[in-house]
Structures are given as structure tokens and as C-alpha cells.
Design a protein around this motif. Sequence first.
Motif, PDB file in Angstrom:
ATOM      1  N   THR A 653       0.852  -1.188   0.000  1.00 34.30           N
ATOM      2  CA  THR A 653       0.000   0.000   0.000  1.00 34.30           C
ATOM      3  C   THR A 653       0.888   1.239   0.000  1.00 34.30           C
ATOM      4  O   THR A 653       2.020   1.204   0.482  1.00 34.30           O
ATOM      5  CB  THR A 653      -0.912   0.053   1.241  1.00 34.30           C
ATOM      6  OG1 THR A 653      -0.097   0.115   2.422  1.00 34.30           O
ATOM      7  CG2 THR A 653      -1.818  -1.161   1.319  1.00 34.30           C
ATOM      8  N   ALA A 654       0.365   2.314  -0.541  1.00 34.87           N
ATOM      9  CA  ALA A 654       1.110   3.574  -0.540  1.00 34.87           C
ATOM     10  C   ALA A 654       0.998   4.210   0.840  1.00 34.87           C
ATOM     11  O   ALA A 654      -0.107   4.400   1.352  1.00 34.87           O
ATOM     12  CB  ALA A 654       0.564   4.513  -1.606  1.00 34.87           C
ATOM     13  N   ALA A 655       2.114   4.510   1.456  1.00 39.18           N
ATOM     14  CA  ALA A 655       2.090   5.199   2.751  1.00 39.18           C
ATOM     15  C   ALA A 655       1.358   6.517   2.592  1.00 39.18           C
ATOM     16  O   ALA A 655       1.575   7.247   1.615  1.00 39.18           O
ATOM     17  CB  ALA A 655       3.516   5.446   3.243  1.00 39.18           C
ATOM     18  N   ILE A 656       0.480   6.840   3.523  1.00 33.01           N
ATOM     19  CA  ILE A 656      -0.431   7.966   3.355  1.00 33.01           C
ATOM     20  C   ILE A 656       0.283   9.282   3.083  1.00 33.01           C
ATOM     21  O   ILE A 656      -0.184  10.102   2.293  1.00 33.01           O
ATOM     22  CB  ILE A 656      -1.375   8.088   4.579  1.00 33.01           C
ATOM     23  CG1 ILE A 656      -2.406   9.209   4.354  1.00 33.01           C
ATOM     24  CG2 ILE A 656      -0.605   8.292   5.873  1.00 33.01           C
ATOM     25  CD1 ILE A 656      -3.511   9.248   5.391  1.00 33.01           C
ATOM     26  N   TYR A 657       1.435   9.505   3.695  1.00 33.19           N
ATOM     27  CA  TYR A 657       2.158  10.760   3.488  1.00 33.19           C
ATOM     28  C   TYR A 657       3.480  10.558   2.746  1.00 33.19           C
ATOM     29  O   TYR A 657       4.442  11.287   2.959  1.00 33.19           O
ATOM     30  CB  TYR A 657       2.370  11.474   4.827  1.00 33.19           C
ATOM     31  CG  TYR A 657       1.055  11.825   5.499  1.00 33.19           C
ATOM     32  CD1 TYR A 657       0.013  12.397   4.758  1.00 33.19           C
ATOM     33  CD2 TYR A 657       0.837  11.572   6.848  1.00 33.19           C
ATOM     34  CE1 TYR A 657      -1.205  12.693   5.344  1.00 33.19           C
ATOM     35  CE2 TYR A 657      -0.381  11.881   7.440  1.00 33.19           C
ATOM     36  CZ  TYR A 657      -1.395  12.434   6.683  1.00 33.19           C
ATOM     37  OH  TYR A 657      -2.604  12.732   7.271  1.00 33.19           O
ATOM     38  N   ARG A 658       3.484   9.522   1.852  1.00 33.76           N
ATOM     39  CA  ARG A 658       4.642   9.274   0.999  1.00 33.76           C
ATOM     40  C   ARG A 658       4.185   9.005  -0.429  1.00 33.76           C
ATOM     41  O   ARG A 658       4.856   8.297  -1.181  1.00 33.76           O
ATOM     42  CB  ARG A 658       5.445   8.078   1.521  1.00 33.76           C
ATOM     43  CG  ARG A 658       5.846   8.114   2.983  1.00 33.76           C
ATOM     44  CD  ARG A 658       6.992   9.022   3.261  1.00 33.76           C
ATOM     45  NE  ARG A 658       8.185   8.645   2.528  1.00 33.76           N
ATOM     46  CZ  ARG A 658       9.314   9.330   2.590  1.00 33.76           C
ATOM     47  NH1 ARG A 658       9.394  10.433   3.325  1.00 33.76           N
ATOM     48  NH2 ARG A 658      10.379   8.958   1.907  1.00 33.76           N
ATOM     49  N   THR A 659       3.051   9.557  -0.834  1.00 29.01           N
ATOM     50  CA  THR A 659       2.444   9.196  -2.108  1.00 29.01           C
ATOM     51  C   THR A 659       3.112   9.838  -3.314  1.00 29.01           C
ATOM     52  O   THR A 659       3.028   9.312  -4.420  1.00 29.01           O
ATOM     53  CB  THR A 659       0.952   9.577  -2.115  1.00 29.01           C
ATOM     54  OG1 THR A 659       0.822  10.953  -1.717  1.00 29.01           O
ATOM     55  CG2 THR A 659       0.160   8.697  -1.169  1.00 29.01           C
ATOM     56  N   ASP A 660       3.718  10.998  -3.158  1.00 27.05           N
ATOM     57  CA  ASP A 660       4.381  11.659  -4.285  1.00 27.05           C
ATOM     58  C   ASP A 660       5.479  12.565  -3.755  1.00 27.05           C
ATOM     59  O   ASP A 660       5.639  12.749  -2.548  1.00 27.05           O
ATOM     60  CB  ASP A 660       3.382  12.436  -5.155  1.00 27.05           C
ATOM     61  CG  ASP A 660       2.612  13.490  -4.382  1.00 27.05           C
ATOM     62  OD1 ASP A 660       3.255  14.404  -3.829  1.00 27.05           O
ATOM     63  OD2 ASP A 660       1.371  13.418  -4.336  1.00 27.05           O
ATOM     64  N   ALA A 661       6.231  13.158  -4.678  1.00 31.97           N
ATOM     65  CA  ALA A 661       7.430  13.911  -4.308  1.00 31.97           C
ATOM     66  C   ALA A 661       7.114  15.105  -3.421  1.00 31.97           C
ATOM     67  O   ALA A 661       7.866  15.416  -2.488  1.00 31.97           O
ATOM     68  CB  ALA A 661       8.153  14.373  -5.572  1.00 31.97           C
ATOM     69  N   VAL A 662       6.009  15.812  -3.674  1.00 30.60           N
ATOM     70  CA  VAL A 662       5.679  17.005  -2.890  1.00 30.60           C
ATOM     71  C   VAL A 662       5.297  16.618  -1.468  1.00 30.60           C
ATOM     72  O   VAL A 662       5.781  17.204  -0.488  1.00 30.60           O
ATOM     73  CB  VAL A 662       4.556  17.804  -3.567  1.00 30.60           C
ATOM     74  CG1 VAL A 662       4.142  18.994  -2.702  1.00 30.60           C
ATOM     75  CG2 VAL A 662       4.997  18.302  -4.945  1.00 30.60           C
ATOM     76  N   VAL A 663       4.446  15.625  -1.315  1.00 34.29           N
ATOM     77  CA  VAL A 663       4.017  15.184   0.014  1.00 34.29           C
ATOM     78  C   VAL A 663       5.206  14.671   0.827  1.00 34.29           C
ATOM     79  O   VAL A 663       5.323  14.944   2.022  1.00 34.29           O
ATOM     80  CB  VAL A 663       2.938  14.085  -0.109  1.00 34.29           C
ATOM     81  CG1 VAL A 663       2.620  13.485   1.248  1.00 34.29           C
ATOM     82  CG2 VAL A 663       1.675  14.650  -0.728  1.00 34.29           C
ATOM     83  N   ARG A 664       6.087  13.956   0.174  1.00 37.45           N
ATOM     84  CA  ARG A 664       7.254  13.404   0.883  1.00 37.45           C
ATOM     85  C   ARG A 664       8.161  14.488   1.441  1.00 37.45           C
ATOM     86  O   ARG A 664       8.984  14.218   2.327  1.00 37.45           O
ATOM     87  CB  ARG A 664       8.042  12.492  -0.063  1.00 37.45           C
ATOM     88  CG  ARG A 664       7.362  11.179  -0.369  1.00 37.45           C
ATOM     89  CD  ARG A 664       8.287  10.205  -1.079  1.00 37.45           C
ATOM     90  NE  ARG A 664       8.445  10.487  -2.491  1.00 37.45           N
ATOM     91  CZ  ARG A 664       7.733   9.922  -3.463  1.00 37.45           C
ATOM     92  NH1 ARG A 664       6.803   9.040  -3.178  1.00 37.45           N
ATOM     93  NH2 ARG A 664       7.969  10.217  -4.729  1.00 37.45           N
ATOM     94  N   ARG A 665       8.039  15.711   0.934  1.00 32.58           N
ATOM     95  CA  ARG A 665       8.909  16.808   1.376  1.00 32.58           C
ATOM     96  C   ARG A 665       8.200  17.791   2.305  1.00 32.58           C
ATOM     97  O   ARG A 665       8.757  18.857   2.603  1.00 32.58           O
ATOM     98  CB  ARG A 665       9.454  17.534   0.137  1.00 32.58           C
ATOM     99  CG  ARG A 665      10.499  16.722  -0.595  1.00 32.58           C
ATOM    100  CD  ARG A 665      10.780  17.256  -1.992  1.00 32.58           C
ATOM    101  NE  ARG A 665      11.915  16.563  -2.594  1.00 32.58           N
ATOM    102  CZ  ARG A 665      11.858  15.342  -3.121  1.00 32.58           C
ATOM    103  NH1 ARG A 665      10.703  14.698  -3.134  1.00 32.58           N
ATOM    104  NH2 ARG A 665      12.933  14.783  -3.649  1.00 32.58           N
ATOM    105  N   ALA A 666       7.003  17.474   2.766  1.00 35.24           N
ATOM    106  CA  ALA A 666       6.270  18.334   3.691  1.00 35.24           C
ATOM    107  C   ALA A 666       6.626  17.940   5.129  1.00 35.24           C
ATOM    108  O   ALA A 666       6.186  16.879   5.602  1.00 35.24           O
ATOM    109  CB  ALA A 666       4.771  18.216   3.454  1.00 35.24           C
ATOM    110  N   PRO A 667       7.427  18.735   5.845  1.00 35.86           N
ATOM    111  CA  PRO A 667       7.909  18.336   7.174  1.00 35.86           C
ATOM    112  C   PRO A 667       6.808  18.009   8.174  1.00 35.86           C
ATOM    113  O   PRO A 667       6.930  17.048   8.938  1.00 35.86           O
ATOM    114  CB  PRO A 667       8.730  19.548   7.633  1.00 35.86           C
ATOM    115  CG  PRO A 667       9.130  20.250   6.374  1.00 35.86           C
ATOM    116  CD  PRO A 667       7.999  20.032   5.415  1.00 35.86           C
ATOM    117  N   ALA A 668       5.722  18.801   8.184  1.00 37.13           N
ATOM    118  CA  ALA A 668       4.665  18.559   9.167  1.00 37.13           C
ATOM    119  C   ALA A 668       4.014  17.199   8.939  1.00 37.13           C
ATOM    120  O   ALA A 668       3.711  16.472   9.893  1.00 37.13           O
ATOM    121  CB  ALA A 668       3.618  19.670   9.103  1.00 37.13           C
ATOM    122  N   LEU A 669       3.787  16.831   7.678  1.00 35.60           N
ATOM    123  CA  LEU A 669       3.174  15.540   7.388  1.00 35.60           C
ATOM    124  C   LEU A 669       4.114  14.396   7.735  1.00 35.60           C
ATOM    125  O   LEU A 669       3.667  13.319   8.165  1.00 35.60           O
ATOM    126  CB  LEU A 669       2.764  15.472   5.912  1.00 35.60           C
ATOM    127  CG  LEU A 669       1.632  16.408   5.486  1.00 35.60           C
ATOM    128  CD1 LEU A 669       1.351  16.278   3.991  1.00 35.60           C
ATOM    129  CD2 LEU A 669       0.353  16.125   6.284  1.00 35.60           C
TER     130      LEU A 669
END
Length: 744
Positions: A653-669
Motif C-alpha cells: 500500500t502507498a504510505a499515506i504521506y509518501r504518495t508523491d514527491a511534494v508530500v514526501r517533502r512536507a515536514p509537518a506531514l
Amino acid sequence: MSAQPINPSVPPDHVTIEIDGKSLVVPKGSMIIQAADKAGISIPRFCYHEKLPIAANCRMCLVDVEKSPKPAPACATPVMEGMKVATRSEKALKFQRSVMEFLLINHPLDCPICDQGGECELQDVSLGYGRSVSRFNERKRVVADEDMGPLVATEMTRCIQCTRCVRFTADVAGTYELGGMYRGENLQIGTYDGKPLTTELSGNVVDVCPVGALTNKVFQFRARPWELTARESLGYHDAMGSNLFLHVRRGEVLRTVPRDNEAVNECWLSDRDRYSHQGLYSEDRAVKPLRKVNGEWKEVSWAEGLAAAAEILKANQGDNLGVLVHPSTSNEEGALLARLATGLGSANIDHRINNRDFSDAATAEVFGLPLAEIEGADRIVVLGSNIRHELPLLHARLRKAQTQNGAKIHVVNPVDFDFAFSVAGKQIVAPSKFADALANAELRSAVQGGTNTVLIVGGIAENHPQAAAIRAAARDFAAATGAKLCRIPQGANAIGLTRAGVLPAGKDVAAMLADPRKAYVVYGLEPGLDFADAPAARKALVGAQVVAFSQFACASTRDVADVILPIGALPEIDATLTNLDGREQSARAGGKLPGEAREGWRVLRALGGELAVAGFEFIDLAGLRASLAPVNVQVSASAQPVLAGEGMEVASTAAIYRTDAVVRRAPALQSHPLNNAPRIVLNADDAARLQLQEGQMAKVGTDAGKATLPVVVDARVAAGSVWIESGHGATAPLGAARVSVVAA
């Protein structure tokens, strides 16, 4: 006794009432405040919210009802035939002003430093109903704050106990994380256990809070509302396409808030869409064209970068070229990529980067039942999806279907995932047994009695090596039971790109990687993390010439590319996306493009001009859009992967806060409790058979790729399966259908 006259203009399920002298025909059972809102008559309120259950505990909406000796709360008083209501009479205003005075007794006078200042409901209402001088001389109470996690900031002394946040977490999110503690003047809202909020919709408590008690922690102290400009945009991290506003100051996106659209996201927003804008400002943003010269990266001008890209593409036309596109790419960019591939004589173009089985030539499809109507379903089957993480707001609609419509929900999954709705039946089986589970007579008989049945097929099924067989079983199940088939598109714009012709008449993604091309165009991808089979992708790309259109000059892009052309992300460009309902929606540019980055369509137009291919004669975005038309591609099918060999079957499954490049770089998430570290999860029997224990490190993988990960033992995982979350560098090598698992 004579019969009563019947007014033919009033429907049988409606009544006639009068509010402030205005005669209204309203539905029976509705509340006074609902009737007033529809008529445009303003009644002050704090606890009432049209999407939440009625609480009637702030009393700000007290009105004067004829023949009633006491004031009536408009939010909790049903309308009756002939009722006469005054909202602005002397008595009504006296009630409302008195309540306002009570609400302000303990509220701190810190508006100048409150993040809610300027958009605070308490400020607005107190201006009309408050006194200019307080008669209260006693000390104001103080409430200790709780740390609710990285997304929501608290200042609970400001809380007026409207309980909107409590009702949201209980009735919409379904997590029951907030509640009222103590009694009387000591009442306070909190989590009781002091733990962070774990719901994937937590940011919505900021929206429903009418004061500054709950605010956006990422936005905290960054700007005032009157400094911000709102830009209409879209969520681009899943296929729902949630409507939202970007709040921008001097070209920087500082905040994201929901934009009402009942057909899509109602008035809510997932945390993934709300906080992902942080990732736009990552240190590895691509800000200048880059070219690899003698193995070293060199910043170059746009002219030189485009010339280098054109040189690679001219030298590798036809079947030598492959075009790999991220499935969140906009319709405009997708259409130009399809034209570019056609102009260069290549039929090898695909956006289905998460898929593994192309034997049925399947593409994304519009939902069989519109999103807004799913909450009216009475039988729902969820197949192969951690729906709460995959589409958080669809999960909320499923909960709504159950709590408000009594829907019976059945699930077929490799893991007994946590849902906020109760399950009427479940089959926890390995993904390879999904087709057999759908053929189960007990499941079919359980949904036969439904009048509105829905089958939702998620990413675990769609991206499995035997997806073709699972899709065929889903179609058979839908035909046998009358269920509406809703296959979740694997990407924010998978349907739009399908319509734009970003599909292979030649080689698909798997074929392009298994039989490498001499050159590739890679668009919007992070090669090391976005492919279903990352080892195969790297092997193919490293050995070829690669032109990368990218938002980030990350390590995996630098590893495989020869030219990197910086492009804008969706919040920075004008674009259209097509959501899972087939609804084409527009986004406006909000954030400023960083450095020398350009809109993707502009870069493609310039490259198309450099290559002198057809379809790039337009001069602006309007001209491009005027030339867009659906493209019908006869998609080629490839051989089905074989699910054979030794080892455990992978449920990915795709990790909820690792789905794409932008989300993976959001520190709070990345700090959110739902964002788990890389791991493998298996049940106790399999762990014992493999001689593994909780917390032990295990070597996982195949000959193509291996990883060393900590072991988590969880009874929720199906026998013979190992659950892995993708999107992590540590799990990227595990793209196989089966993996060996041994103690490290």
C-alpha cells in the motif's frame, strides 16, 4: 365539522412559517435556523454547523417565537405550521446580547496576537451583539494547552465550548479523539490522554472552530488574512480532486483551505491536501536547467538545456524512445507529451507507473456511481484498499453512508485495516485470492438484497501482478449483483491522461523497463520512489539517455538523467485535472515559480518547436486548450506477470504521506503519527515459522532488490502475506510479487 382548506401551492411535506414578517414554505422537520439560512435571514450562531449534528449549547441563536414564553434556540427548534419567528425584535436582540456577554466573560483579550484575527466568527458576532464595556470584574479562567500534534495548534483558553471540533472528530472523522472534560465553568475541550490527533482529516477542526482555540500550526504567526490572496486550486495527491483555495502572499503559498463543492469534497479537506504545500519549498527544488557534462552536473541556460534535450530526442526517435509520465500530470501537459511522442514516431508512452499487470490493457475508468451518491448506497464492498489512506474523503463518505443510511459495508483485504465505520463482513486474504473472495457465495448473497450496491476496487488490487484477473472478477461480481463498479484511478489525473492519449499503442511501462529503450522522457517523476518496480526502472534508465522534466533535482533524478528541465508543480501553474467522476476541474497558478522554473506546457511547447513536430503551433494556454480533444488509443496488452516462486506474497500500500514527491517533502506531514517508518508487517504464525520476532531486523527481497527492515507482528495481516508500505527509500527495492524473508 367542516374540512380544513388545503393550500395547493404548499407541498404535502412542507409547512408555511413566517420569519421577520417574511412568509416561507419550508420542509417539515427542518429547524428555524435552516429555514432562515435558505431565506437569507441572518441568525448569529457558534455551535451550529450545517454538516454537524445539532448540539444547541452556545445559545447564540436564541429567537423570539410567537406564543412561546421562553426564547427558542433556532438551531434546535423544528418549524411548525403557522409559526411566527422574530430574529431582530427587542426581545430577540436582548437574548442574543446577553448570551454574547456570557460568552465573552472568560474569553481572553488577545485578538492582536491570535491567528484567527480577521476571520474570527466571535469577532464578527461580537461587533454586532457585544457591549463596548465589560461588566465582569472577576479573574478570567485559564486552560492549559495540549499538544495535538504537528498540524493543529491549540490555545484552549480561547475556547467557547461550542463542541464543533468534538462533533467533527466523532461524527465525520469517526475517531472520537476530542471531548468535553469536567463540568460547569471548569468545562474544557481536549483529548483527555494528551496524545496527538491521529485522524487523517484533523485540519478540518481548524476550519470549524469559530474562535482561535484551534489554529493551523504550519501557518502559525506567518501572516494575517488580509495580507493573503486566494487562488482557486485542486488537490492533486489522489483521484478525488478536492476543491481548495491557496492562500498566497508575495508568491509564496502559506496556507491551503477547502473550497466548497458538494459533488466532490463537500466543505472538507484531507490533511494531505491541506499541508502538502510545505513540500514546494524543499531545498532540492529544481530551479535552473541542469546538464550532465563529463559526469558532473552543470547549470545551463534554457536555450542550452532545450538544445541538449532536443539533441537526445532527435538521435533516439521511433521505437528507441520511451515516455514515462507521472499520473498527476495535468491534461494540458499530458496532451503535449502525447503529441511529442507521436511527432517523434514513438508509441511508447504511459502514465500507469504504479501498475504491474497490463495483460488486459486496462485503463482508468470513471466511477460507476458519482462520488456524491455513494453515501446513499445501502450495500458497499471495498476490495483491495486501505480506503482511509488511499482516499480519505471517500472513506468519510462511506462512514456517512453507514451512519446516516444504514449501509452494510463488506471488505476484502490482505490486512484488516482500521476504518472509522463498522464492517458487516470481511475476508482477510492474500491479494492473489481476491478473485476467489469475490466469487464467494456468502458475500454475493449478503449484497443481493441491496437496492443500491457499490463495489470499490482500490490500489492493492489495481497494482497487483494479477490485477487483470481481479478486475475480471470485479466485473463478474458487479454483473451478478447489480453493483456499480468504482475502480479507484491510480493517480490524481489518471482519467484525464487516459483521455489525452498518454497511453501506449506500443510498449507499456513494464515493457519499456523490461526491454530498455535507448532514451526516455521522464515527466514529473521521482524515479527512485514513484515506480512500482524501482529496481527495474533504475536499471533501464541508468543505461539510457534521459531527459527529465522535474519539480525536484533529487538524488534519484540526478542519478539517471542527462538533462533536467525545471517545471512548476500544480499550485504554481494554470491547469486542468479530471477527477474520478470524470469531472474536469481547473486550477489557477498560486505560488510563484522558483528560480528559472517554467510551466510544463511552456517548456514542452519550446521543445516541440525546437524539434519542429506538429501540434505545437499555439502561442498561449488558451490556444493550447482550444486544440485539446479526447484521443482514442488502442492500448497494447502485454503478458501477465507470473506470481510464482518461493517466499511471502507482498501486499503493498502507498504510505499515506509518501504518495508523491511534494508530500514526501512536507515536514509537518512527515511528523504525523500516521506516517510510519519503513517496516514489514506479518502475522504471528508466519513470524514464528520464519523465526522472527517483533522489532527484529529481517532481510527482505529477491535477486532484483533487497532491503533490511524491522519486523512488526500484527494479527491483522493475512496468512502468507507481508504488508509493506511504498514511498520509502528503504522499501523501494521491493517491487516483486513475492519476497523472501529471513532474519538479518
